[in-house]
Every structure is written in structure tokens, then in C-alpha cells.
Design a protein around this motif. Structure first.
Motif, PDB file in Angstrom:
ATOM      1  N   ILE A 166      -6.680 -46.511 -24.747  1.00  0.00           N
ATOM      2  CA  ILE A 166      -6.368 -45.141 -25.152  1.00  0.00           C
ATOM      3  C   ILE A 166      -7.203 -44.717 -26.350  1.00  0.00           C
ATOM      4  CG2 ILE A 166      -4.547 -43.714 -26.197  1.00  0.00           C
ATOM      5  CD1 ILE A 166      -2.547 -45.226 -24.418  1.00  0.00           C
ATOM      6  N   ASN A 167      -7.526 -45.682 -27.214  1.00  0.00           N
ATOM      7  CA  ASN A 167      -8.195 -45.357 -28.471  1.00  0.00           C
ATOM      8  C   ASN A 167      -9.714 -45.471 -28.420  1.00  0.00           C
ATOM      9  OD1 ASN A 167      -6.053 -44.845 -30.683  1.00  0.00           O
ATOM     10  ND2 ASN A 167      -5.243 -46.596 -29.535  1.00  0.00           N
ATOM     11  N   ILE A 168     -10.287 -45.815 -27.255  1.00  0.00           N
ATOM     12  CA  ILE A 168     -11.750 -45.811 -27.110  1.00  0.00           C
ATOM     13  C   ILE A 168     -12.119 -44.555 -26.332  1.00  0.00           C
ATOM     14  CG2 ILE A 168     -13.782 -47.073 -26.306  1.00  0.00           C
ATOM     15  CD1 ILE A 168     -12.150 -49.631 -26.377  1.00  0.00           C
ATOM     16  N   LYS A 169     -12.490 -43.489 -27.040  1.00  0.00           N
ATOM     17  CA  LYS A 169     -12.680 -42.186 -26.400  1.00  0.00           C
ATOM     18  C   LYS A 169     -13.871 -42.179 -25.439  1.00  0.00           C
ATOM     19  CE  LYS A 169      -9.129 -40.560 -28.396  1.00  0.00           C
ATOM     20  NZ  LYS A 169      -7.902 -40.384 -27.575  1.00  0.00           N
ATOM     21  N   SER A 170     -14.944 -42.892 -25.783  1.00  0.00           N
ATOM     22  CA  SER A 170     -16.098 -42.920 -24.880  1.00  0.00           C
ATOM     23  C   SER A 170     -15.730 -43.616 -23.569  1.00  0.00           C
ATOM     24  CB  SER A 170     -17.273 -43.645 -25.539  1.00  0.00           C
ATOM     25  OG  SER A 170     -16.909 -44.958 -25.927  1.00  0.00           O
ATOM     26  N   MET A 183     -15.887 -42.123 -19.617  1.00  0.00           N
ATOM     27  CA  MET A 183     -16.494 -42.831 -18.484  1.00  0.00           C
ATOM     28  C   MET A 183     -15.466 -43.095 -17.386  1.00  0.00           C
ATOM     29  SD  MET A 183     -19.029 -45.552 -20.370  1.00  0.00           S
ATOM     30  CE  MET A 183     -19.796 -46.031 -18.824  1.00  0.00           C
ATOM     31  N   ALA A 184     -14.245 -43.438 -17.787  1.00  0.00           N
ATOM     32  CA  ALA A 184     -13.197 -43.724 -16.807  1.00  0.00           C
ATOM     33  C   ALA A 184     -12.867 -42.494 -15.974  1.00  0.00           C
ATOM     34  CB  ALA A 184     -11.950 -44.241 -17.513  1.00  0.00           C
ATOM     35  N   SER A 185     -12.951 -41.332 -16.593  1.00  0.00           N
ATOM     36  CA  SER A 185     -12.631 -40.098 -15.863  1.00  0.00           C
ATOM     37  C   SER A 185     -13.653 -39.790 -14.776  1.00  0.00           C
ATOM     38  CB  SER A 185     -12.551 -38.921 -16.843  1.00  0.00           C
ATOM     39  OG  SER A 185     -13.833 -38.630 -17.391  1.00  0.00           O
ATOM     40  N   LYS A 186     -14.842 -40.400 -14.870  1.00  0.00           N
ATOM     41  CA  LYS A 186     -15.905 -40.163 -13.893  1.00  0.00           C
ATOM     42  C   LYS A 186     -16.100 -41.346 -12.935  1.00  0.00           C
ATOM     43  CE  LYS A 186     -18.465 -37.361 -17.263  1.00  0.00           C
ATOM     44  NZ  LYS A 186     -19.744 -37.218 -18.003  1.00  0.00           N
ATOM     45  N   GLN A 187     -15.319 -42.407 -13.128  1.00  0.00           N
ATOM     46  CA  GLN A 187     -15.515 -43.621 -12.337  1.00  0.00           C
ATOM     47  C   GLN A 187     -15.114 -43.419 -10.878  1.00  0.00           C
ATOM     48  OE1 GLN A 187     -16.856 -46.716 -12.944  1.00  0.00           O
ATOM     49  NE2 GLN A 187     -16.443 -47.052 -10.767  1.00  0.00           N
ATOM     50  N   LYS A 188     -15.948 -43.927  -9.973  1.00  0.00           N
ATOM     51  CA  LYS A 188     -15.646 -43.879  -8.547  1.00  0.00           C
ATOM     52  C   LYS A 188     -14.378 -44.676  -8.261  1.00  0.00           C
ATOM     53  CE  LYS A 188     -17.511 -45.336  -4.070  1.00  0.00           C
ATOM     54  NZ  LYS A 188     -18.625 -46.039  -3.378  1.00  0.00           N
ATOM     55  N   HIS A 189     -13.548 -44.164  -7.385  1.00  0.00           N
ATOM     56  CA  HIS A 189     -12.251 -44.765  -7.091  1.00  0.00           C
ATOM     57  C   HIS A 189     -12.387 -45.948  -6.135  1.00  0.00           C
ATOM     58  CE1 HIS A 189      -7.942 -45.040  -6.458  1.00  0.00           C
ATOM     59  NE2 HIS A 189      -8.140 -45.006  -5.150  1.00  0.00           N
ATOM     60  N   PHE A 190     -11.729 -47.066  -6.480  1.00  0.00           N
ATOM     61  CA  PHE A 190     -11.652 -48.224  -5.590  1.00  0.00           C
ATOM     62  C   PHE A 190     -10.391 -48.111  -4.727  1.00  0.00           C
ATOM     63  CE2 PHE A 190     -14.496 -49.873  -8.792  1.00  0.00           C
ATOM     64  CZ  PHE A 190     -15.285 -50.807  -8.133  1.00  0.00           C
ATOM     65  N   PRO A 191     -10.465 -48.534  -3.472  1.00  0.00           N
ATOM     66  CA  PRO A 191      -9.243 -48.585  -2.651  1.00  0.00           C
ATOM     67  C   PRO A 191      -8.219 -49.520  -3.292  1.00  0.00           C
ATOM     68  CG  PRO A 191     -11.211 -48.949  -1.311  1.00  0.00           C
ATOM     69  CD  PRO A 191     -11.649 -49.000  -2.735  1.00  0.00           C
ATOM     70  N   ARG A 192      -6.943 -49.287  -3.016  1.00  0.00           N
ATOM     71  CA  ARG A 192      -5.862 -50.124  -3.538  1.00  0.00           C
ATOM     72  C   ARG A 192      -5.204 -50.912  -2.414  1.00  0.00           C
ATOM     73  NH1 ARG A 192      -8.369 -47.976  -7.874  1.00  0.00           N
ATOM     74  NH2 ARG A 192      -7.111 -48.122  -9.794  1.00  0.00           N
ATOM     75  N   ILE A 193      -4.885 -52.165  -2.722  1.00  0.00           N
ATOM     76  CA  ILE A 193      -4.082 -53.008  -1.833  1.00  0.00           C
ATOM     77  C   ILE A 193      -2.778 -53.289  -2.564  1.00  0.00           C
ATOM     78  CG2 ILE A 193      -3.890 -55.232  -0.674  1.00  0.00           C
ATOM     79  CD1 ILE A 193      -5.975 -53.432   0.599  1.00  0.00           C
ATOM     80  N   LYS A 194      -1.673 -52.851  -1.985  1.00  0.00           N
ATOM     81  CA  LYS A 194      -0.382 -52.969  -2.658  1.00  0.00           C
ATOM     82  C   LYS A 194       0.233 -54.349  -2.427  1.00  0.00           C
ATOM     83  CE  LYS A 194       0.618 -48.015  -2.320  1.00  0.00           C
ATOM     84  NZ  LYS A 194       0.363 -47.760  -3.757  1.00  0.00           N
TER      85      LYS A 194
END
Length: 685
Positions: A278-282, A286-297
Motif C-alpha cells: 500500500i505504501n509503495i506508490k510506484s 504498475m500494479a494497476s496496469k499489470q496484465k491479469h493472470f487467470p485464477r484457479i480457486k
């Protein structure tokens, strides 16, 4: 607080030994359960072993892995098990992780970047995964256990009820943009890396710094799980699995241990990861632009209600990594070969002394292991039972490392009229101090018999240069001594157990160092020819450091005498100045080590190597540098054929010249190097 506990399982597996490997895997799962871990991760290709090599191309290997997995599935109630094995999908081989929980397969995760440098040849067997998630049809007998016909195969993030987990396989960690970085940016809080990362001097520290860096930048828990031991080839996998949180090493396994199974675990507070992120703004950007990985539940809660144990940052530092790794390698080699011990020609010089002290170091490690009660893994019982089987005495209980050496190590001094009393004394003294059964054999009669056999063919008796002979005569007389030593050594290796009323055979150890192999300063099929060469990837300077460390550790006076003596093969008549190796080589050991590093590590050819050395060796003229470079490459080319047939070496250095695995080059050269040497001459004017 959100506390989770992961079991990182360091395993000493054996290529193609499915019974042994399966036993270790099941044992590790049960230990994880006892330690209250809800996720068990194992090393790369643990079911079959990493060094199967061309056995990977046999469909039987994959079938046997599925057969072993059918038994592993029965142990997966309420624990996620991350298992490494090869998988065939649509007639393509993949290096995979198989994720199990409650007798079901939830994901098969193939490796996406393969290791193909140095000792690695993964693309010879496997194909990197480059597709989206697909469905893999399970073998029929697996379907009956899991109740599943197909399971997902591909790259995905595991999503439990309380966290998300990214999976990385070995080489992916070393890429410019690691898979773990992308997965962490997409929300994975825990990264699990399953590896087959072999020992090389300095590599443990380099590897650990990568884990610390990626978790410090991203905020994450990184669990690195590595193989341990020699599983069938030149490599020793050093273990040293670890758990790193936000740039700090919280837990690690032993790097050099005789344990076949070791589970490393610690409590991880996931809230610490979330607070950092939360405290690393950069990072947030980058996380907001990261390509989404599929999820396995996965329907499991990994966080637990338990007392939290805070762990401090653990330093990763080893003073004796060469000695420890070589000792562990020799132990694995001995116990898995079916042999009853080792045989070594002990000359009283640095090279054979380094091999001998490595066997003692192995015995010392065995003695410490069996003398220390291990309630967690029972390694003291296991190692003692293995030792008793090797020495063929089920009551053997050694009181010192020397007692172990005396049972499994045999040395022989093979003297001639050219041998000195000093070398004979050093050999005898070292054997006495380490405890080996030592023999002395004079081989003059054998050499003379060989010369007598060819007397009807040659025009006159060959002579040494010191006695008026030519270089050809001199070399022939040296070589017959050297080769006779190899023949007698193998004869003794076969007969010694029989002579002592035992069964089996002895492994012949070699003692040819990296510098002399690279220069070709050895006799083909002499004592460099052996079953395994523990010191073949170490330079003369490395070996001197090894002996100096062992002298300070064990106070064996023989080692000090050996370090003070001038290196000599003692194959020529004794003179006032002696037969000194560096004089015959026309290059010093320091120079040869420099050539080895620049040639292999920096990949410099003759001209580039000259240009580099012109500045590194600024205390001599460019023409002198040019002559040394040309001399080295001339000798290298002329003697290249020797290295092609040289004994396989334990791998320890990044500049090893082990032709059969690590350093592939032609063995027929134009030794004059006309184009390259002309360019060197032009640059030196």
C-alpha cells in the motif's frame, strides 16, 4: 494478523529411482502435516529426479511419474501439495508443477522459460509453455482416483479463501523480468519457486540476493525450494531452500547436509505484505496496469489461528562451500554407486592431497551427522545404516572420522626411480593423519617391461633429455610411468576388497586440476583417468586455498608440507633444480587461471583476450602479452584431444573446462591460428 505457514521441502532425489523419490516425497508431506503446514512445495522434477536427461524423451518416464503421483494423491487431504514432474500434453513434453488438494488435481503449471546455459540443456527435452489455459486429459488410472477427466494446464495464480499464490519454476527467476514480479503486481502475495539449482562457487549468495531484491521491491513472501545432492551426474544441488519476506531471509534449510528430506517453515504474517504494498506508490501504479493472470480457486484457508513467532533476518554465508559441497557429492556418489570405497593414487602433491582431504572431509561430515541425534528426520540412524551397508559391517560404530576413512578409503604411492623421498614421506604422512589404508608400489619393473617389449622394434633404448635423449624420447619415458600408475591403480581398485575379504569394488578418484587440463599438461590415460574427478573444475589456486583451510581446521602437518613443496610430476631424473611443473608448462598457474576465466566466463577469443590482457598485465610489454596468449592457444589446440576423453568432474567453478558437459568446443584445431595470431601481432606493434 493473517498468519500462514508453508512447508518448503528440500529433497535429495535420485534420477530414475522412482521408489526412493516417492518415499522421500511422502515423508516430506507427512512432516509438513506434523509441522501444521497447509501448503507443501517440493523441488523441480522431484518425482523422477532432475538429471534424467535423455530419459525425459522416453514416454515411460512420464508414465512412471503419473504412477507415483497416484500414490501421492492419497496423502493430500487438507494440504495443498505442489509436486514437480514432466507431463506430456498434445504430444509435447513440458516441465511442470502439479497442484494437488484433497485427492484432486487443480492445476498443471508448465515452465515458461527453460534453462539452457552452462550445465543446463532443458530445451533438448522440454518445450516452454506459451499458450493460455487449456484442458489436459488425465491418464485413465488417475481419473479413477480423482474423479476428473480433464484438468487445467497453463500459467495461473492460485486463489485460496484468504490469499493468492504465484508459481515460478527455477529459470523464470533469473530472467530480466521474472514471472514472480508480474504475478506479485497482479496480486499474488506468496511466490513459490521450485528449482534444480546446482552448486557453483558464489551462487548461493547471488541467488539469495535475487529473492531479497524482488520481495523488497514488490512486498511479498518468496519461498524458494531447491534440490539437494548428486542425483546422477556431475552436479551437486546445494539445497539452501529459504523463505524470504519483504527483503529479509526468515528461514533456510542447510546448504550442505546429508539429510535426504528437510522441511523448512516459518510463520508469515500476510498483513506485513499488504502494508508494504500500500505504501509503495510506484508499485501501485504498475500494479494497476499489470496484465491479469487467470485464477484457479482452491477451497482452503491457509491462514491459521496460532501463536506468531517472529523471525529475524538470517545471514547467508558459507566459509567452506567448496569443501562441504565436494564432501556431500562424494557421499552421494559412494552410497548410490554400490561401491565399497574409494581408491586414490596419492603422490604427495597438491592435487591428489586435495582429493584425499575431500574424502576425509566427507568422513568428518558423516561422523558429525551420526553423532548428533536428529529427532525431526532421524538422519543419524539413516546415515549410519547406509555407512554400515557400505563397509559390510552391521555393528560398525566409528569413534572418529579416521575410523570411517580407514574402512572406505585406500591410497597408494606409486614410486619410480624418479620419485623423491620427500614426496613419498608427504604421501605416507597424509595417509596416516587422515586414516586411509596406504600402500606403496614401485612401478619401475612395469615400465622396464614395457620398454623391453618394444626393444625388437626401436633402433635403440630411449633416453631422457637429461641423459642426451630427444624430446620425443623424453615424453615417451614420462608417459609410460604415468600410464602405468593408472593401470596399477585400477588393478588395486578391483582386488583390494577381495584381498580384505569383502565384496564389491572401489571407485577410482582422479586428481587433475582445471589449469593443467586446460593447458593439456597431463598424460592421456594417466591418473587423470578415473571414475570421477572431484577437483577437475578447480584451479591450482582454488586447491591451495582448500588445503590451507583444511590445515587450519584439522591441523594436519602433512598439508603444510605439501603447500610448501613445488608442484612436480616427478617423471624425469632428479636434478638439482628438480622437475617443476610451471617451467615445463611455460605458463604459470596464475596465468592459466586468468586465461580460463576470460575464455569461458567472458567468452573471449584469442584477439579479444589479448586486448583485455594488454591492460590487465600492463607491467609487461604488449609483445610479451601477445606471446603468452599465442602460447596458451597453441597448447590448448594441440592438446584439446586430451580433454575430450578426460574423466567427468564434480562441477564447482564457472570457468570449468569439462568438455563432456559444460564447455563444448571442437577438438580438432589448426593449432597455428593463422588469422587470429596475425591480428594479435598487428595489435601488438
Amino acid at each position: 494478523m493473517s498468519i500462514t505457514r508453508i512447508g518448503v521441502c528440500t529433497m535429495n532425489q535420485f534420477a530414475m529411482d522412482f521408489n526412493y523419490n516417492l518415499q522421500n516425497i511422502i515423508e516430506s508431506i507427512e512432516i509438513c502435516k506434523r509441522k501444521q503446514c497447509l501448503y507443501r512445495v517440493g523441488p523441480e522434477l522431484e518425482v523422477c529426479g532432475y538429471m534424467c536427461e535423455d530419459h525425459f524423451l522416453e514416454s515411460d518416464t512420464v508414465t512412471h511419474c503419473w504412477e507415483a503421483l497416484s500414490e501421492i494423491l492419497l496423502h493430500t487431504d487438507n494440504i495443498v501439495c505442489d509436486i514437480g514432474m514432466p507431463v506430456i500434453h498434445k504430444s509435447v513434453f513440458y516441465n511442470c508443477r502439479v497442484i494437488l488438494l484433497n485427492k484432486k488435481i487443480h492445476l498443471i503449471r508448465p515452465k515458461i522459460y527453460l534453462a539452457d546455459d552452462g550445465n543446463y540443456r532443458e530445451s533438448r527435452y522440454f518445450t516452454p509453455w506459451s499458450k493460455e489455459i487449456e484442458e489436459l486429459e488425465l491418464p485413465t488410472f488417475i481419473q479413477k482416483i480423482t474423479g476428473q477427466k480433464c484438468v487445467p494446464i497453463g500459467v495461473a495464480i492460485l486463489q485460496t479463501l484468504d490469499t493468492e499464490i504465484g508459481i515460478e519454476v527455477c529459470e523464470e527467476m533469473w530472467t530480466p523480468i521474472p514471472t514472480s514480479a508480474s504475478q506479485a503486481l497482479d496480486g499474488a502475495e506468496i511466490i513459490l519457486n521450485s528449482s534444480g539449482s546446482h552448486f557453483q562457487i558464489g551462487k548461493i549468495k547471488e541467488r539469495t540476493e535475487l529473492f531479497k531484491d524482488i520481495t523488497k521491491r514488490n512486498g511479498a513472501c518468496y519461498a524458494f525450494c531447491n534440490l539437494r545432492g548428486c542425483d546422477g551426474n556431475r552436479l551437486y544441488f546445494d539445497g539452501c531452500s529459504c523463505i524470504v519476506l519483504n527483503g529479509k531471509v526468515f528461514a533456510k534449510s542447510d546448504a550442505f547436509s546429508l539429510k535426504d528430506v528437510e522441511v523448512t517453515t516459518c510463520d508469515i504474517d500476510l498483513q506485513e505484505i499488504r502494508n508494504i504494498r500500500i505504501n509503495i506508490k510506484s508499485r501501485s501504479l504498475m500494479a494497476s496496469k499489470q496484465k491479469h493472470f487467470p485464477r484457479i480457486k482452491l477451497h482452503i484457508n491457509l491462514t491459521q489461528q496460532q501463536n506468531y513467532v517472529y523471525y529475524r533476518d538470517i545471514p547467508i554465508q558459507y566459509e567452506s562451500e567448496v569443501e562441504d559441497s565436494m564432501a556431500c557429492y562424494l557421499w552421494d556418489y559412494l552410497r548410490r554407486s554400490g561401491a565399497s570405497g574409494f581408491m586414490l593414487p596419492l603422490s604427495g602433491g597438491v592435487d591428489s592431497a586435495a582429493t584425499a582431504i575431500s574424502v576425509f572431509y566427507m568422513a568428518n561430515k558423516i561422523f558429525k551427522t551420526i553423532s548428533t541425534i536428529d529427532d525431526d528426520y532421524g538422519s543419524h540412524h539413516k546415515v549410519l545404516n547406509q555407512l554400515r551397508q557400505i563397509v559390510q559391517d552391521d555393528q560398525f560404530s566409528p569413534k572418529s572420522p579416521q575410523e570411517i576413512v580407514n574402512k572406505i578409503f585406500f591410497t597408494v604411492y606409486l614410486g619410480t626411480q624418479n620419485s623423491s623421498p620427500d614426496s613419498k614421506y608427504r604421501s605416507q604422512l597424509l595417509a596416516e593423519q587422515i586414516g586411509s589404508q596406504h600402500y606403496e608400489v614401485n612401478i619401475d619393473e612395469i615400465c622396464n617391461a614395457c620398454l623391453s617389449a618394444i626393444k625388437p622394434i626401436v633402433k635403440e633404448d630411449p633416453q631422457f633429455i637429461a641423459n642426451g635423449g630427444t624430446l620425443s624420447e623424453d615424453l615417451a619415458l614420462q608417459n609410460i610411468q604415468a600410464r602405468s600408475r593408472m593401470i596399477i591403480t585400477y588393478l588395486l581398485a578391483q582386488l583390494t576388497p577381495w584381498n580384505n575379504g569383502k565384496q564389491g569394488f572401489l571407485i577410482v578418484l582422479g586428481s587433475s586440476n582445471l589449469d593443467e587440463s586446460l593447458r593439456g599438461f597431463l598424460t592421456k590415460y594417466d591418473c587423470s583417468s578415473a571414475d570421477i574427478n572431484p577437483i577437475g573444475s578447480l584451479s591450482k589456486n582454488d586447491l591451495k586455498e582448500l588445503l590451507d583451510f583444511c590445515y587450519k581446521t584439522f591441523q594436519f602437518s602433512a598439508l603444510k608440507l605439501i603447500l610448501e613443496a613445488k608442484p612436480s610430476p616427478e617423471l624425469r631424473p632428479l636434478t638439482a633444480e628438480g622437475h617443476v611443473s610451471e617451467k615445463d608448462m611455460e605458463l604459470t598457474f596464475d596465468e592459466l587461471e586468468t586465461f580460463a576465466k576470460l575464455r569461458k566466463v567472458q567468452k573471449l577469443g584469442p584477439v579479444s583476450l589479448y586486448k583485455k590482457l594488454r591492460y590487465l598485465w600492463s607491467d609487461i610489454s604488449p609483445k610479451q602479452v601477445a606471446e603468452k596468449v599465442k602460447k596458451f592457444f597453441k597448447f590448448y589446440a594441440i592438446n584439446r584431444h586430451k580433454v575430450v576423453s578426460i574423466t567427468a568432474s564434480f562441477h564447482a567453478q564457472s570457468y570449468s573446462c569439462d568438455d563432456n558437459r559444460f564447455d563444448f568446443r571442437q577438438f580438432l584445431y589448426n593449432w597455428r591460428w593463422p588469422w587470429q595470431f596475425q591480428k594479435i601481432d598487428e595489435n601488438s606493434e
